[in-house]
Design a protein around this motif. Structure first.
Motif, PDB file in Angstrom:
ATOM      1  N   ASN A 178     -48.421  31.967 -38.209  1.00 35.28           N
ATOM      2  CA  ASN A 178     -48.336  32.975 -37.491  1.00 35.28           C
ATOM      3  C   ASN A 178     -48.236  32.854 -35.903  1.00 35.28           C
ATOM      4  O   ASN A 178     -47.687  33.632 -35.160  1.00 35.28           O
ATOM      5  N   GLU A 189     -49.994  37.858 -31.979  1.00 39.18           N
ATOM      6  CA  GLU A 189     -50.612  37.305 -33.192  1.00 39.18           C
ATOM      7  C   GLU A 189     -50.818  38.626 -34.353  1.00 39.18           C
ATOM      8  O   GLU A 189     -50.581  38.564 -35.506  1.00 39.18           O
ATOM      9  N   LYS A 190     -51.672  39.413 -33.790  1.00 36.67           N
ATOM     10  CA  LYS A 190     -52.135  40.659 -34.415  1.00 36.67           C
ATOM     11  C   LYS A 190     -50.943  41.510 -35.035  1.00 36.67           C
ATOM     12  O   LYS A 190     -51.012  41.773 -36.451  1.00 36.67           O
ATOM     13  N   ARG A 193     -49.594  39.454 -37.774  1.00 33.66           N
ATOM     14  CA  ARG A 193     -50.476  39.578 -39.151  1.00 33.66           C
ATOM     15  C   ARG A 193     -50.256  41.001 -39.879  1.00 33.66           C
ATOM     16  O   ARG A 193     -50.124  40.931 -41.045  1.00 33.66           O
ATOM     17  N   THR A 197     -48.847  41.387 -43.628  1.00 34.00           N
ATOM     18  CA  THR A 197     -49.313  42.342 -44.764  1.00 34.00           C
ATOM     19  C   THR A 197     -48.391  43.032 -45.375  1.00 34.00           C
ATOM     20  O   THR A 197     -48.381  43.170 -46.551  1.00 34.00           O
ATOM     21  N   ARG A 208     -49.176  33.307 -49.267  1.00 28.17           N
ATOM     22  CA  ARG A 208     -47.932  33.201 -48.141  1.00 28.17           C
ATOM     23  C   ARG A 208     -46.996  32.107 -49.092  1.00 28.17           C
ATOM     24  O   ARG A 208     -45.903  32.162 -48.790  1.00 28.17           O
TER      25      ARG A 208
END
Length: 224
Positions: A178, A189-190, A193, A197, A208
């Motif tokens: 990530n 990075e959020k 993520r 998802t 993954r």
């Protein structure tokens, strides 16, 4: 090197273009240094196919626009009829679609008319020796097009994904974590993520490794 060896090393060239003055000028430029031997010229697709069968040249220099067919169609026919015959596109067309179509048809090189005589001669000798040649700007565009093409492939293979999710999946399949994905796509990075998802939900996977397996089974994940 003997004279016989030198003669054998000179590529025999067929020029395919419907403009007589251009053919004449190109022939003179290619032969001026003794680096090539222009064995035939053709103004149409039909003449090109006949000339190749008759002369068996080492290289075909092909224009894109011919009176009776596209140079791309002729290239496709030539590579099917004469596997291994190098075709070098030399054309006024500088659009992305023509470039990709020429490569898909089997062309070994793509130069835009206006290239210097030395550049064309180098290209002819390179493709005759088994290499591939693209002008500097063409090579950069080709790299970008191939990357863009992979993103479109991901979207087509997994239509539930958004364009951004398709990009992220491609990078996941290439083994990026990530943090590296965030750096490459200039995202937080959020955000990455969150995309991951959503990708897992849409692909109905929970890990993954499963996402990578799905992507690679579909042909994604190869490096440039």
């Amino acid at each position: 090197m003997s004279q016989e060896d030198e003669d054998a090393a000179v590529p025999r060239v067929l020029i395919v273009d419907d403009h007589p003055l251009f053919r004449s000028g190109l022939k003179a430029a290619l032969e001026s240094t003794g680096g090539t031997d222009v064995v035939a010229e053709a103004a149409t697709a039909a003449e090109a196919l006949e000339a190749v069968a008759r002369q068996i040249p080492d290289v075909v220099v092909m224009d894109l626009a011919l009176p009776d067919a596209s140079g791309i169609d002729v290239t496709r026919q030539l590579t099917a009829l004469h596997p291994g015959l190098p075709v070098l596109m030399l054309t006024m067309s500088d659009d992305d679609g023509s470039l990709l179509a020429a490569l898909q048809a089997g062309a070994r090189g793509y130069l835009v008319k206006g290239a210097g005589a030395g550049e064309v001669l180098h290209a002819v000798r390179t493709v005759a020796a088994g290499g591939a040649v693209f002008g500097p700007q063409t090579a950069a565009r080709l790299t970008a097009l191939l990357r863009e093409g992979r993103r479109h492939d991901a979207e087509q293979l997994f239509p539930a994904l958004t364009a951004r999710e398709a990009e992220v999946l491609e990078l996941i399949a290439r083994g990026l974590d990530n943090h590296r994905i965030a750096r490459q796509l200039v995202l937080s990075e959020k955000t990455v993520r969150n995309h991951v998802t959503h990708i897992f939900d849409k692909l109905q996977v929970t890990t993954r490794a499963e996402a990578v397996a799905r992507a690679r089974d579909a042909g994604l994940g190869d490096e440039d």
